[in-house]
Enzyme design. Structure first.
Site, PDB file in Angstrom:
ATOM      1  N   VAL A  98       0.829  -1.205   0.000  1.00  0.00           N
ATOM      2  CA  VAL A  98       0.000   0.000   0.000  1.00  0.00           C
ATOM      3  C   VAL A  98       0.863   1.254   0.000  1.00  0.00           C
ATOM      4  CG1 VAL A  98      -1.745   1.312   1.263  1.00  0.00           C
ATOM      5  CG2 VAL A  98      -1.904  -1.178   1.143  1.00  0.00           C
ATOM      6  N   VAL A 108     -11.442   0.365   6.230  1.00  0.00           N
ATOM      7  CA  VAL A 108     -12.603  -0.503   6.001  1.00  0.00           C
ATOM      8  C   VAL A 108     -12.925  -0.556   4.517  1.00  0.00           C
ATOM      9  CG1 VAL A 108     -15.029  -0.928   6.519  1.00  0.00           C
ATOM     10  CG2 VAL A 108     -13.557   0.096   8.261  1.00  0.00           C
ATOM     11  N   ILE A 165     -13.689   1.330  -1.406  1.00  0.00           N
ATOM     12  CA  ILE A 165     -15.113   1.673  -1.362  1.00  0.00           C
ATOM     13  C   ILE A 165     -15.327   2.864  -0.444  1.00  0.00           C
ATOM     14  CG2 ILE A 165     -17.424   0.842  -0.847  1.00  0.00           C
ATOM     15  CD1 ILE A 165     -16.336  -2.017  -1.153  1.00  0.00           C
ATOM     16  N   GLY A 168      -2.954 -15.341  -4.475  1.00  0.00           N
ATOM     17  CA  GLY A 168      -2.527 -14.176  -3.713  1.00  0.00           C
ATOM     18  C   GLY A 168      -3.623 -13.495  -2.928  1.00  0.00           C
ATOM     19  N   GLU A 215      -3.311 -14.842   2.775  1.00  0.00           N
ATOM     20  CA  GLU A 215      -1.965 -14.809   3.325  1.00  0.00           C
ATOM     21  C   GLU A 215      -1.501 -16.230   3.629  1.00  0.00           C
ATOM     22  OE1 GLU A 215      -0.229 -12.092   3.642  1.00  0.00           O
ATOM     23  OE2 GLU A 215      -1.775 -10.570   3.334  1.00  0.00           O
ATOM     24  N   LYS A 272     -13.359  -4.265  11.419  1.00  0.00           N
ATOM     25  CA  LYS A 272     -14.102  -3.368  10.537  1.00  0.00           C
ATOM     26  C   LYS A 272     -15.527  -3.161  11.044  1.00  0.00           C
ATOM     27  CE  LYS A 272     -11.271  -4.875   6.641  1.00  0.00           C
ATOM     28  NZ  LYS A 272     -11.179  -5.733   5.440  1.00  0.00           N
TER      29      LYS A 272
END
Length: 430
Positions: free
Chosen positions: A17, A134, A138, A189, A192, A207
């Site tokens: 990220v 979360v 989106i 992928g 994990e 979340k």
């Protein structure tokens, strides 16, 4: 008027990220400048392994001393994408104390210590934004916090983990068993090497705590969320679901009690009708269904994880925080004015699908029905099949308190004619 002095951004973490955040900041620099009203400059990147080559990032910006980076005093915004509780919590509070606002993707930390972090942000006059915590790309937190601020949200029902949705979707569409579907998710992928946080519902529970807190203006911690994983879901469960016109999803469910006096938050597998919008959410996608008093039913859908989708949410928050900085203001913070109590799972009113292995002889159904009646649980439908002295009995209940349903199942296990409880699953979305 466009400000020429750049706003300085410190990036904590440069994995999947973080590296994508840095890339977008570079490649979209002109657009970000135009949207914010000032240029943004990546002023430092804190990492654990400084020797690793990071394409597009000036090596002189890389440091292993995250604390020194957030203490610099000239940093306007800290972007935290390292995850976990510590050192993230200390770094965020230190950033506030030294004049920086914070954008985070850290669901576990926000779920556990969101109230304290918001208090620290307010004390120092800074922003704390976490849209990326979360459902990835989106837009969900901002609509709940801002767009629906004048409405009353009664329920949030969603698929908020892409790994589990991929696994359950594969089991549904191909007939694969749990382990086979998990192996496929790992190879692609989506899962994990250690999928525990996903398949046991820990990720979704964090979340759910965040969503419930924002939706109901009350404080909901991770410990308040009932959690049940999906490792026990079988192909037989999907066969039963199909006979009912349903499929199975791992759901995060946050709702007000019917009397409005409390809220609950829970994560567990559930059967939902194929007619429900969430039933058609495929592969690793996320979707959240919101029910509000005035707005009615709303659905938010899209990719819920991955570098680019999560970075998109981070950059959206970065733009908002930078705009606030230029305006010398802060955005909406923690809203917990209702202080509603968080109820237990036993108080939740739901339906059950129960599959029993029973003796194939007269009177079994009457015995089972008596147990349900004694616990105040009404039966909706019953289906029985069997031969050679063994039978399968599938019971679907009407809605009842979860505690009554749990007590019913415990009592059923004590019957001599019940060989075992093959599966128990809640039915939602009706």
């Amino acid at each position: 008027m466009m400000r020429t002095r750049p706003l300085k951004v410190a990036l904590l973490g440069c994995g999947v990220v973080g590296s994508e955040v840095a890339r977008i900041m570079t490649t979209h620099a002109d657009d970000l400048t135009a949207r914010i009203g000032a240029p943004v400059e990546l002023a430092g990147v804190a990492v654990r392994r400084p020797s690793k080559v990071r394409e597009g990032i000036d090596p002189s910006l890389v440091t292993t001393d995250a604390t020194a980076l957030v203490k610099r005093g000239d940093i306007d915004v800290v972007v935290e994408v390292i995850g976990g509780i510590e050192p993230a919590r200390t770094l965020i509070t230190t950033a506030f104390e030294h004049g920086a606002s914070v954008v985070s993707a850290n669901k576990a930390l926000i779920a556990q210590d969101g109230a304290a972090l918001h208090a620290a942000a307010v004390e120092n006059g800074r922003d704390l934004y976490y849209e990326a915590a979360v459902a990835g790309a989106i837009p969900l937190i901002r609509p709940l916090r801002e767009s629906l601020a004048g409405d009353k949200v009664n329920r949030v029902l969603g698929i908020v983990n892409g790994t589990t949705n991929f696994i359950l979707d594969a089991m549904d569409t191909t007939g694969a068993g749990y382990q086979e579907a998990l192996d496929e998710a790992t190879a692609l992928g989506y899962a994990e090497a250690d999928p525990t946080a996903d398949v046991e519902g820990f990720d979704a529970a964090a979340k759910a705590a965040i969503l419930a807190g924002i939706a109901f203006h009350t404080r909901v911690r991770l410990d308040d969320v009932y959690r049940e994983g999906m490792t026990e879901v079988t192909a037989a469960d999907f066969a039963s679901a199909k006979r009912m016109g349903c499929t199975i999803k791992l759901l995060a469910i946050c709702e007000r009690a019917a009397d409005g006096g409390s809220v609950t938050a829970r994560v567990h597998p559930a059967m939902i009708p194929l007619s429900h919008p969430l039933a058609s959410v495929r592969e690793a996608y996320n979707a959240v269904f919101v029910e509000a008093e005035a707005a009615g039913q709303l659905m938010f859908y899209g990719p819920g994880a991955g570098g680019s989708p999560t970075a998109s949410a981070v950059l959206g928050d970065l733009v908002a925080v930078c705009r606030n900085k230029l305006a010398e203001s802060t955005g909406p913070g923690d809203s917990a004015y209702t202080q509603l109590p968080v109820g237990s799972m036993g108080e939740v009113v739901t339906r059950y699908h129960i599959s029993l292995d029973v003796a194939d002889k007269p009177g079994v159904l009457a015995q089972v029905a008596t147990v349900f009646a004694e616990h105040g649980v009404s039966i909706d439908t019953v289906r029985q099949t069997g031969k050679d002295g063994e039978a399968s009995l599938v019971v679907v209940t009407h809605r009842a308190p979860d505690a009554a349903l749990t007590g019913t199942v415990d009592a059923l296990r004590s019957l001599d004619t019940v060989r075992g409880v093959a599966s128990i699953m809640r039915v939602e979305g009706e």
